[in-house]
Design a protein around this motif. Structure first.
Motif, PDB file in Angstrom:
ATOM      1  N   SER A  96       1.586  30.559 -28.280  1.00 50.33           N
ATOM      2  CA  SER A  96       2.851  30.060 -28.793  1.00 50.33           C
ATOM      3  C   SER A  96       3.602  31.161 -29.546  1.00 50.33           C
ATOM      4  O   SER A  96       2.995  32.067 -30.124  1.00 50.33           O
ATOM      5  N   HIS A  97       4.935  31.048 -29.577  1.00 48.18           N
ATOM      6  CA  HIS A  97       5.738  31.946 -30.399  1.00 48.18           C
ATOM      7  C   HIS A  97       5.465  31.617 -31.864  1.00 48.18           C
ATOM      8  O   HIS A  97       5.355  30.451 -32.240  1.00 48.18           O
ATOM      9  N   PHE A  98       5.382  32.637 -32.693  1.00 51.74           N
ATOM     10  CA  PHE A  98       5.001  32.407 -34.090  1.00 51.74           C
ATOM     11  C   PHE A  98       6.000  31.522 -34.822  1.00 51.74           C
ATOM     12  O   PHE A  98       5.613  30.733 -35.701  1.00 51.74           O
ATOM     13  N   GLU A  99       7.280  31.594 -34.468  1.00 55.20           N
ATOM     14  CA  GLU A  99       8.262  30.744 -35.126  1.00 55.20           C
ATOM     15  C   GLU A  99       8.084  29.279 -34.725  1.00 55.20           C
ATOM     16  O   GLU A  99       8.320  28.372 -35.538  1.00 55.20           O
ATOM     17  N   ALA A 100       7.654  29.033 -33.492  1.00 56.51           N
ATOM     18  CA  ALA A 100       7.352  27.665 -33.070  1.00 56.51           C
ATOM     19  C   ALA A 100       6.155  27.129 -33.843  1.00 56.51           C
ATOM     20  O   ALA A 100       6.115  25.946 -34.214  1.00 56.51           O
ATOM     21  N   ASP A 114      -2.516  28.397 -36.466  1.00 60.18           N
ATOM     22  CA  ASP A 114      -2.124  29.066 -35.222  1.00 60.18           C
ATOM     23  C   ASP A 114      -3.139  30.172 -34.952  1.00 60.18           C
ATOM     24  O   ASP A 114      -3.452  30.978 -35.819  1.00 60.18           O
ATOM     25  N   CYS A 115      -3.667  30.169 -33.742  1.00 64.61           N
ATOM     26  CA  CYS A 115      -4.791  31.039 -33.405  1.00 64.61           C
ATOM     27  C   CYS A 115      -4.465  31.872 -32.168  1.00 64.61           C
ATOM     28  O   CYS A 115      -4.471  31.358 -31.047  1.00 64.61           O
ATOM     29  N   GLY A 116      -4.173  33.138 -32.374  1.00 61.37           N
ATOM     30  CA  GLY A 116      -4.019  34.047 -31.250  1.00 61.37           C
ATOM     31  C   GLY A 116      -5.377  34.343 -30.652  1.00 61.37           C
ATOM     32  O   GLY A 116      -6.330  34.655 -31.384  1.00 61.37           O
ATOM     33  N   THR A 117      -5.489  34.237 -29.337  1.00 65.21           N
ATOM     34  CA  THR A 117      -6.777  34.343 -28.653  1.00 65.21           C
ATOM     35  C   THR A 117      -6.720  35.460 -27.623  1.00 65.21           C
ATOM     36  O   THR A 117      -5.871  35.459 -26.741  1.00 65.21           O
ATOM     37  N   SER A 118      -7.615  36.418 -27.732  1.00 66.07           N
ATOM     38  CA  SER A 118      -7.663  37.529 -26.784  1.00 66.07           C
ATOM     39  C   SER A 118      -9.075  37.691 -26.252  1.00 66.07           C
ATOM     40  O   SER A 118     -10.052  37.451 -26.960  1.00 66.07           O
ATOM     41  N   GLY A 119      -9.149  38.096 -25.007  1.00 61.73           N
ATOM     42  CA  GLY A 119     -10.453  38.333 -24.384  1.00 61.73           C
ATOM     43  C   GLY A 119     -10.516  37.864 -22.949  1.00 61.73           C
ATOM     44  O   GLY A 119     -11.311  38.356 -22.157  1.00 61.73           O
ATOM     45  N   GLY A 120      -9.646  36.895 -22.598  1.00 59.82           N
ATOM     46  CA  GLY A 120      -9.599  36.424 -21.220  1.00 59.82           C
ATOM     47  C   GLY A 120     -10.905  35.795 -20.777  1.00 59.82           C
ATOM     48  O   GLY A 120     -11.827  35.587 -21.571  1.00 59.82           O
ATOM     49  N   GLY A 133      -3.781  32.093 -38.333  1.00 63.14           N
ATOM     50  CA  GLY A 133      -2.866  31.916 -39.449  1.00 63.14           C
ATOM     51  C   GLY A 133      -2.929  30.495 -39.964  1.00 63.14           C
ATOM     52  O   GLY A 133      -3.159  29.555 -39.196  1.00 63.14           O
ATOM     53  N   GLY A 134      -2.711  30.324 -41.268  1.00 63.55           N
ATOM     54  CA  GLY A 134      -2.709  28.979 -41.832  1.00 63.55           C
ATOM     55  C   GLY A 134      -3.427  28.918 -43.166  1.00 63.55           C
ATOM     56  O   GLY A 134      -3.828  29.946 -43.733  1.00 63.55           O
ATOM     57  N   GLN A 135      -3.622  27.711 -43.666  1.00 66.63           N
ATOM     58  CA  GLN A 135      -4.207  27.528 -44.986  1.00 66.63           C
ATOM     59  C   GLN A 135      -5.662  27.989 -45.021  1.00 66.63           C
ATOM     60  O   GLN A 135      -6.432  27.747 -44.084  1.00 66.63           O
ATOM     61  N   GLN A 136      -6.011  28.609 -46.144  1.00 68.58           N
ATOM     62  CA  GLN A 136      -7.355  29.176 -46.293  1.00 68.58           C
ATOM     63  C   GLN A 136      -8.443  28.119 -46.174  1.00 68.58           C
ATOM     64  O   GLN A 136      -9.476  28.345 -45.536  1.00 68.58           O
ATOM     65  N   GLY A 160      -3.186  35.459 -42.371  1.00 71.69           N
ATOM     66  CA  GLY A 160      -2.253  35.132 -43.440  1.00 71.69           C
ATOM     67  C   GLY A 160      -1.759  33.712 -43.287  1.00 71.69           C
ATOM     68  O   GLY A 160      -2.473  32.857 -42.748  1.00 71.69           O
ATOM     69  N   PRO A 161      -0.542  33.413 -43.728  1.00 74.20           N
ATOM     70  CA  PRO A 161      -0.014  32.048 -43.652  1.00 74.20           C
ATOM     71  C   PRO A 161       0.277  31.633 -42.220  1.00 74.20           C
ATOM     72  O   PRO A 161       0.161  32.445 -41.282  1.00 74.20           O
ATOM     73  N   VAL A 162       0.665  30.379 -42.054  1.00 70.62           N
ATOM     74  CA  VAL A 162       1.005  29.856 -40.726  1.00 70.62           C
ATOM     75  C   VAL A 162       2.015  30.775 -40.044  1.00 70.62           C
ATOM     76  O   VAL A 162       2.985  31.221 -40.656  1.00 70.62           O
ATOM     77  N   GLY A 163       1.777  31.040 -38.785  1.00 68.00           N
ATOM     78  CA  GLY A 163       2.632  31.926 -38.004  1.00 68.00           C
ATOM     79  C   GLY A 163       2.056  33.307 -37.835  1.00 68.00           C
ATOM     80  O   GLY A 163       2.304  33.988 -36.831  1.00 68.00           O
ATOM     81  N   SER A 164       1.244  33.749 -38.800  1.00 69.67           N
ATOM     82  CA  SER A 164       0.745  35.123 -38.761  1.00 69.67           C
ATOM     83  C   SER A 164      -0.251  35.357 -37.636  1.00 69.67           C
ATOM     84  O   SER A 164      -0.335  36.463 -37.086  1.00 69.67           O
ATOM     85  N   GLY A 165      -1.024  34.317 -37.279  1.00 69.92           N
ATOM     86  CA  GLY A 165      -1.981  34.484 -36.186  1.00 69.92           C
ATOM     87  C   GLY A 165      -1.297  34.772 -34.869  1.00 69.92           C
ATOM     88  O   GLY A 165      -1.641  35.731 -34.161  1.00 69.92           O
ATOM     89  N   HIS A 166      -0.310  33.957 -34.530  1.00 64.62           N
ATOM     90  CA  HIS A 166       0.420  34.173 -33.283  1.00 64.62           C
ATOM     91  C   HIS A 166       1.324  35.407 -33.358  1.00 64.62           C
ATOM     92  O   HIS A 166       1.616  36.027 -32.327  1.00 64.62           O
TER      93      HIS A 166
END
Length: 306
Positions: A96-100, A114-120, A133-136, A160-166
């Motif tokens: 997802s786009h981080f702003e979404a 929000d969880c950016g996932t890499s590795g395929g 990204g999101g609450q601790q 960091g906060p929400v959005g930072s993962g993506h």
């Protein structure tokens, strides 16, 4: 831990498999009944609808979404939201786009990660790299889940906060574009240079102790061994998502120069100008990038008409 997984494509099935193997209690749903059956064979509890999934989960719900970015995420959240509270956690593991992601977190009753996932698909054995990204407190509670899906404790972190993962994953993909382009250009020069070279041997040698060794370089060797030194009928057409474009757009907004990432993106756009099979006499570098996408993501390889 009990977790609901929504979205059982290639990546979603890997998420389910790794979690079940680690001993977690997984409830799985997908619009494709065959995908649900596959997850059940792995050891997940099948759900034939989102309502069934929610009913099966305990009072405090933990949900992992592994579905295509965009409208599909919003549509799924619309169905889930009436049953969720701030004590529930939703993880969006797609691109997802981080702003979404920020928007969804602000409008959701649940706690959103929000969880950016890499590795395929290679992550089926190795585990993924997770950028979250999101609450601790929500991140901390799901550490056993992240440990299972990632390569281990070193394979994930809270950015960091929400959005930072993506956001981090978006830039990751921009870097990926540039690296693929760079390897492609190097092998294009070798393929058209002074010597008749075995490019698979070059890649293997570089990948053993050289400064430029990497997983992408391993996939270059795999490509040359599978397709031949000339890459056979692999086309110079490079498909792909929007993350590279988002990276360049963000760089323009922040006034940060990213010439290599921009040029790699431009090469992808140029490859598509000649149609779905590319230019028969096109760039070898683009053909390398096309085949690399199969290596890490099992994406379809565009091929030239013979």
């Amino acid at each position: 831990m009990q977790l609901g997984v929504v979205g059982l494509g290639r990546m979603g099935q890997i998420v389910v498999d790794r979690l079940v193997t680690a001993g977690h209690d997984i409830v799985a749903f997908d619009l494709d009944a065959e995908a649900v059956a596959t997850a059940a064979d792995i050891g997940a509890t099948p759900a034939d609808s989102l309502d069934t999934l929610l009913d099966t989960l305990g009072e405090t719900k933990r949900l992992w979404l592994m579905i295509p970015a965009g409208e599909a995420v919003d549509a799924t959240l619309t169905q889930l939201e009436p049953s969720l509270t701030e004590t529930d956690i939703i993880v969006d593991g797609g691109n997802s786009h981080f702003e979404a992601s920020i928007r969804r977190a602000e409008t959701s009753d649940a706690t959103y990660l929000d969880c950016g996932t890499s590795g395929g698909p290679a992550g089926a054995e190795l585990g993924f790299s997770l950028m979250i990204g999101g609450q601790q407190w929500a991140y901390d509670e799901l550490i056993p889940v992240f440990d299972a899906i990632a390569t281990g404790p070193d394979g994930h972190d809270r950015m960091g906060p929400v959005g930072s993962g993506h956001y981090v994953k978006m830039v990751h993909n921009g870097v990926e574009y540039a690296l693929m382009q760079t390897y492609g250009e190097g092998f294009e020069l070798l393929a058209n240079g002074r010597y008749d070279l075995d490019l698979a041997a070059v890649a293997r040698t570089w990948n053993n102790g050289a400064v430029i060794r990497s997983w992408l370089l391993e996939l270059c060797e795999e490509a040359f061994r599978a397709e031949g030194v000339d890459l056979g009928n692999v086309a110079d057409y490079i498909a792909g998502g929007s993350t590279g474009t988002w990276t360049v757009q963000e760089a323009l907004e922040q006034e940060v120069p990213v010439p290599l990432i921009y040029q790699a993106l431009a090469e992808r756009f140029g490859s598509r100008a000649t149609g779905a099979t590319g230019d028969p006499d096109g760039r070898f570098s683009r053909r390398v990038a096309n085949r690399l996408r199969y290596g890490f993501g099992r994406h379809d390889v565009a091929r030239r008409d013979e």
